[in-house]
Design a protein around this motif. Structure first.
Motif, mmCIF file in Angstrom:
data_model
loop_
_atom_site.group_PDB
_atom_site.id
_atom_site.type_symbol
_atom_site.label_atom_id
_atom_site.label_comp_id
_atom_site.label_asym_id
_atom_site.label_seq_id
_atom_site.Cartn_x
_atom_site.Cartn_y
_atom_site.Cartn_z
ATOM 1 N N VAL A 249 5.907 32.511 -19.135
ATOM 2 C CA VAL A 249 4.822 33.477 -18.981
ATOM 3 C C VAL A 249 4.388 33.512 -17.526
ATOM 4 N N GLU A 250 4.271 34.718 -16.967
ATOM 5 C CA GLU A 250 3.801 34.916 -15.596
ATOM 6 C C GLU A 250 2.330 35.329 -15.637
ATOM 7 N N LEU A 251 1.482 34.593 -14.960
ATOM 8 C CA LEU A 251 0.054 34.897 -14.975
ATOM 9 C C LEU A 251 -0.292 36.100 -14.103
ATOM 10 N N LYS A 252 0.543 36.397 -13.138
ATOM 11 C CA LYS A 252 0.299 37.503 -12.217
ATOM 12 C C LYS A 252 0.392 38.840 -12.945
ATOM 13 N N GLU A 253 -0.495 39.776 -12.601
ATOM 14 C CA GLU A 253 -0.455 41.118 -13.169
ATOM 15 C C GLU A 253 0.307 42.046 -12.223
ATOM 16 N N TYR A 254 1.252 42.794 -12.767
ATOM 17 C CA TYR A 254 2.105 43.651 -11.942
ATOM 18 C C TYR A 254 1.791 45.137 -12.094
ATOM 19 N N GLY A 255 1.194 45.522 -13.217
ATOM 20 C CA GLY A 255 0.799 46.917 -13.382
ATOM 21 C C GLY A 255 1.894 47.847 -13.859
ATOM 22 N N GLY A 256 3.040 47.316 -14.261
ATOM 23 C CA GLY A 256 4.095 48.172 -14.781
ATOM 24 C C GLY A 256 3.853 48.535 -16.231
ATOM 25 N N LYS A 257 4.769 49.306 -16.797
ATOM 26 C CA LYS A 257 4.648 49.642 -18.211
ATOM 27 C C LYS A 257 5.450 48.627 -19.035
ATOM 28 N N PRO A 258 5.102 48.440 -20.291
ATOM 29 C CA PRO A 258 5.787 47.433 -21.111
ATOM 30 C C PRO A 258 7.308 47.612 -21.124
ATOM 31 N N GLY A 259 8.020 46.532 -20.836
ATOM 32 C CA GLY A 259 9.483 46.558 -20.804
ATOM 33 C C GLY A 259 10.062 46.818 -19.433
ATOM 34 N N GLU A 260 9.218 47.189 -18.466
ATOM 35 C CA GLU A 260 9.705 47.510 -17.119
ATOM 36 C C GLU A 260 9.986 46.240 -16.307
ATOM 37 N N ILE A 261 11.133 46.215 -15.655
ATOM 38 C CA ILE A 261 11.444 45.118 -14.737
ATOM 39 C C ILE A 261 10.626 45.349 -13.467
ATOM 40 N N VAL A 262 9.644 44.495 -13.240
ATOM 41 C CA VAL A 262 8.706 44.712 -12.143
ATOM 42 C C VAL A 262 9.020 43.856 -10.927
ATOM 43 N N GLU A 263 9.884 42.877 -11.075
ATOM 44 C CA GLU A 263 10.270 42.050 -9.937
ATOM 45 C C GLU A 263 11.556 41.297 -10.263
ATOM 46 N N LEU A 264 12.372 41.091 -9.229
ATOM 47 C CA LEU A 264 13.591 40.289 -9.344
ATOM 48 C C LEU A 264 13.503 39.167 -8.331
ATOM 49 N N THR A 265 13.621 37.923 -8.793
ATOM 50 C CA THR A 265 13.602 36.774 -7.895
ATOM 51 C C THR A 265 14.977 36.102 -7.944
ATOM 52 N N LYS A 266 15.122 35.029 -7.209
ATOM 53 C CA LYS A 266 16.431 34.374 -7.174
ATOM 54 C C LYS A 266 16.805 33.723 -8.502
ATOM 55 N N ASP A 267 15.797 33.458 -9.345
ATOM 56 C CA ASP A 267 16.114 32.777 -10.605
ATOM 57 C C ASP A 267 15.455 33.397 -11.830
ATOM 58 N N ALA A 268 14.924 34.631 -11.704
ATOM 59 C CA ALA A 268 14.245 35.225 -12.851
ATOM 60 C C ALA A 268 14.210 36.747 -12.770
ATOM 61 N N ILE A 269 14.139 37.349 -13.952
ATOM 62 C CA ILE A 269 13.915 38.787 -14.088
ATOM 63 C C ILE A 269 12.522 38.926 -14.684
ATOM 64 N N ILE A 270 11.602 39.504 -13.922
ATOM 65 C CA ILE A 270 10.209 39.598 -14.350
ATOM 66 C C ILE A 270 9.994 40.929 -15.064
ATOM 67 N N VAL A 271 9.521 40.852 -16.299
ATOM 68 C CA VAL A 271 9.349 42.042 -17.137
ATOM 69 C C VAL A 271 7.884 42.176 -17.535
ATOM 70 N N GLN A 272 7.350 43.378 -17.374
ATOM 71 C CA GLN A 272 5.963 43.627 -17.780
ATOM 72 C C GLN A 272 5.861 43.649 -19.305
ATOM 73 N N THR A 273 4.782 43.100 -19.824
ATOM 74 C CA THR A 273 4.525 43.156 -21.262
ATOM 75 C C THR A 273 3.162 43.812 -21.485
ATOM 76 N N GLY A 274 2.712 43.815 -22.721
ATOM 77 C CA GLY A 274 1.404 44.401 -23.017
ATOM 78 C C GLY A 274 0.267 43.636 -22.383
ATOM 79 N N GLU A 275 0.506 42.342 -22.117
ATOM 80 C CA GLU A 275 -0.488 41.503 -21.438
ATOM 81 C C GLU A 275 0.253 40.444 -20.634
ATOM 82 N N GLN A 276 0.086 40.482 -19.315
ATOM 83 C CA GLN A 276 0.812 39.612 -18.385
ATOM 84 C C GLN A 276 2.302 39.987 -18.369
ATOM 85 N N ALA A 277 3.090 39.161 -17.724
ATOM 86 C CA ALA A 277 4.512 39.467 -17.585
ATOM 87 C C ALA A 277 5.342 38.282 -18.057
#
Length: 310
Positions: A249-277
């Motif tokens: 669970v990512e505590l940071k809020e990204y503001g994307g829509k649910p299911g959207e890939i909001v960030e790519l890091t070297k070891d993770a694919i960050i996906v927005q959910t209905g609450e948090q990412a």
């Protein structure tokens, strides 16, 4: 004691082995019929049958254990007690009453909570802090019999259905041996269940694993752990099934829509959910092997803004 053992999957194997090690006489092992597997239709033995064969134990595989001729055959074994662990068929009262001490069940929850087929996985999915094993005197209901013995097991932060399965199988086997000793010593105490406090752990389906990204990251992370290794949580990426084996669970809020890939890091694919990412850490794309997200990103082109599940 003379034990009639009834069980089928891996979860039952540990208990059967502990009964044998403890020196009890296993007069018969009842397990589900063999099934063909794969294109070649090779016969697949149940895990319990494999152990019974290795120890030279009498094996029974009735299609319907409730049939009169089956019960008559088992009664000839004159068991002191029946031990039932994830057998897979509903037992008639005539069979439950046949052994001297009746039949007991090793159930992987703290009854009356999580009666039913999948208590291990649902305890994780629902975010329970603890679970355990209950030894129950069986009656004709669904996990409704009197409780005899129980042990509590904490659910760790990264617990999966698979890891908890192993812990409870071991704990349940040890608890059953203690319970048999209590039967021998005449010290058994039975406690009725409070049915008003019961919950039902429904059988798992593959559809249950379909990730709904409008739900919170916390809920989805628990789903991923609970359904690991089967049936697994999944979504889709560009029309292909994407299984998710591990996520944080990512505590940071990204503001994307649910299911959207909001960030790519070297070891993770960050996906927005209905609450948090949700940070996907271990995944498996259809046709590919299971791998860390970092390795996946090094070999597969994926763009920020892509929406999973479409």
């Amino acid at each position: 004691m003379k034990v009639l053992f009834m069980g089928t999957p891996d979860f039952a194997v540990t208990t059967l082995e502990k009964i044998i090690e403890a020196g009890h006489e296993v007069v018969g092992v009842v397990t589900q019929p063999d099934k063909p597997k794969g294109r070649g239709k090779a016969v697949l033995y149940t895990p319990v049958k494999e152990v019974a064969m290795a120890h030279g134990l009498p094996i029974y595989q009735p299609v319907k254990v409730r049939e009169e001729h089956v019960i008559e055959e088992l009664s000839k074994l004159q068991p002191d007690i029946g031990v039932i662990v994830a057998f897979g068929q509903i037992l008639p009262q005539t069979l439950l009453d046949m052994p001297t001490y009746g039949c007991v069940n090793v159930h992987a929850s703290l009854l009356p909570k999580y009666r039913g087929a999948a208590p291990i996985q649902w305890s994780i999915i629902d975010g329970e802090p603890t679970t355990g094993v209950t030894i129950m005197q069986m009656d004709a209901g669904l996990d409704t019999g009197d409780m005899i013995n129980r042990v509590e097991i904490p659910i760790e932060k990264e617990e999966t259905g698979g890891s908890l399965f192993n812990k409870l199988a071991e704990a349940g086997a040890d608890l059953l041996i203690d319970t048999l000793r209590s039967f021998e010593e005449g010290t058994i105490v039975r406690t009725k269940q409070d049915s008003a406090a019961s919950t039902y752990a429904a059988r798992l389906t593959k559809e249950l694993g379909n990730m709904d990204f409008t739900k919170s990251a916390v809920v989805l992370e628990r789903l991923i752990r609970g359904l690991n290794p089967w049936p697994s949580a999944y979504t889709s990426l560009n029309g292909k099934t994407l299984k998710v084996w591990r996520a944080d669970v990512e505590l940071k809020e990204y503001g994307g829509k649910p299911g959207e890939i909001v960030e790519l890091t070297k070891d993770a694919i960050i996906v927005q959910t209905g609450e948090q990412a949700l940070a996907l850490k271990e995944i498996q794309l259809e046709g590919k092997k299971r791998m860390d997200a970092g390795a996946f990103l090094r070999g597969f082109s994926i763009e920020k803004g892509t929406v999973l599940g479409q």
